[in-house]
Motif scaffolding. Structure first.
Motif, PDB file in Angstrom:
ATOM      1  N   VAL A  56       0.773  -1.173  -0.093  1.00 53.11           N
ATOM      2  CA  VAL A  56       0.178   0.133   0.158  1.00 53.11           C
ATOM      3  C   VAL A  56       1.199   1.160   0.100  1.00 53.11           C
ATOM      4  CG1 VAL A  56      -1.781   1.268   1.210  1.00 53.11           C
ATOM      5  CG2 VAL A  56      -1.685  -1.181   1.273  1.00 53.11           C
ATOM      6  N   LEU A 134      -9.355   1.260   3.891  1.00 46.87           N
ATOM      7  CA  LEU A 134      -8.992   0.752   2.338  1.00 46.87           C
ATOM      8  C   LEU A 134      -9.549  -0.492   2.066  1.00 46.87           C
ATOM      9  CD1 LEU A 134      -6.990   3.059   3.465  1.00 46.87           C
ATOM     10  CD2 LEU A 134      -5.297   2.148   1.665  1.00 46.87           C
ATOM     11  N   PRO A 136      -8.954  -3.319  -0.496  1.00 47.60           N
ATOM     12  CA  PRO A 136      -7.975  -4.037  -1.732  1.00 47.60           C
ATOM     13  C   PRO A 136      -8.956  -5.103  -2.337  1.00 47.60           C
ATOM     14  CG  PRO A 136      -7.149  -4.668   0.399  1.00 47.60           C
ATOM     15  CD  PRO A 136      -8.240  -3.567   0.787  1.00 47.60           C
ATOM     16  N   LYS A 137      -8.793  -5.137  -3.514  1.00 47.62           N
ATOM     17  CA  LYS A 137      -9.673  -6.230  -4.252  1.00 47.62           C
ATOM     18  C   LYS A 137      -8.988  -7.606  -4.254  1.00 47.62           C
ATOM     19  CE  LYS A 137     -11.685  -3.287  -8.022  1.00 47.62           C
ATOM     20  NZ  LYS A 137     -11.188  -1.885  -7.338  1.00 47.62           N
ATOM     21  N   GLN A 140      -5.408  -8.490  -5.273  1.00 47.83           N
ATOM     22  CA  GLN A 140      -4.581  -7.401  -5.588  1.00 47.83           C
ATOM     23  C   GLN A 140      -3.112  -7.389  -4.923  1.00 47.83           C
ATOM     24  OE1 GLN A 140      -6.915  -3.783  -4.777  1.00 47.83           O
ATOM     25  NE2 GLN A 140      -5.627  -2.549  -5.833  1.00 47.83           N
ATOM     26  N   LEU A 143      -1.841  -1.495  -3.913  1.00 43.63           N
ATOM     27  CA  LEU A 143      -2.837  -0.405  -3.855  1.00 43.63           C
ATOM     28  C   LEU A 143      -2.238   0.788  -3.441  1.00 43.63           C
ATOM     29  CD1 LEU A 143      -5.831   0.099  -3.404  1.00 43.63           C
ATOM     30  CD2 LEU A 143      -5.385  -0.472  -0.733  1.00 43.63           C
ATOM     31  N   PHE A 145      -2.829   4.589  -2.956  1.00 47.71           N
ATOM     32  CA  PHE A 145      -3.988   5.436  -2.083  1.00 47.71           C
ATOM     33  C   PHE A 145      -3.526   6.837  -1.543  1.00 47.71           C
ATOM     34  CE2 PHE A 145      -7.258   6.317   0.857  1.00 47.71           C
ATOM     35  CZ  PHE A 145      -8.385   5.967   0.320  1.00 47.71           C
TER      36      PHE A 145
END
Length: 154
Positions: A56, A134, A136-137, A140, A143, A145
């Motif tokens: 991230v 947050l 995340p998919k 993933q 990320l 951000f």
């Protein structure tokens, strides 16, 4: 020699105003706040890695001018891969001189009734604190951000 003025048309409260582009200040939309949840604990260890598999990263910015905010305090907490909150998945870090941050973590486990998510709380001098989450998919690995904070006074 002719000078040309580029103008920006601003519509606010139904009033149209032309503002010379050279006078317009860039702004960033503030990051939407989200619930803190019941598992926040202060005084997490200072570190930039609490696992592996998900990175991230982004920049902490001021909503007023979009400028990066160096030295912002960023607190993280999340469920482990089994969906339980633990001390191993808590961290505190500071944004660097360019306002950037990077957290290495595990993909958050599914906490019952919630999609996978990470909690984050950000503090910076001259700005309101921000608590958000947050999402995340699945699958993933990265990320990006940006965390955009509102100044404490106009």
């Amino acid at each position: 020699m002719r000078l040309f003025w580029i103008t920006l048309i601003v519509v606010a409260f139904g009033v149209v105003t032309a503002v010379p582009l050279s006078l317009a200040q860039p702004t960033c939309a503030p990051t939407r706040a989200d619930s803190e949840g019941p598992f926040y604990k202060p005084n997490a260890p200072e570190r930039s890695s609490i696992g592996s598999g998900l990175v991230v990263h982004g920049v902490v910015r001021s909503a007023k001018s979009c400028v990066p905010i160096p030295g912002a305090r960023i607190e993280w907490w999340q469920a482990n891969r089994s969906g339980e909150y633990d001390e191993a998945h808590r961290a505190v870090m500071r944004s660097d001189d360019s306002g950037s941050y990077k957290l290495q973590t595990d993909f958050p486990g599914v906490y019952p009734g919630r999609p996978p998510h990470l909690h984050v709380k950000v503090f910076a001098t001259g700005h309101r604190s921000l608590t958000t989450q947050l999402y995340p998919k699945p699958g993933q690995a990265e990320l990006k951000f940006d965390l955009v904070l509102v100044p404490s006074s106009p």
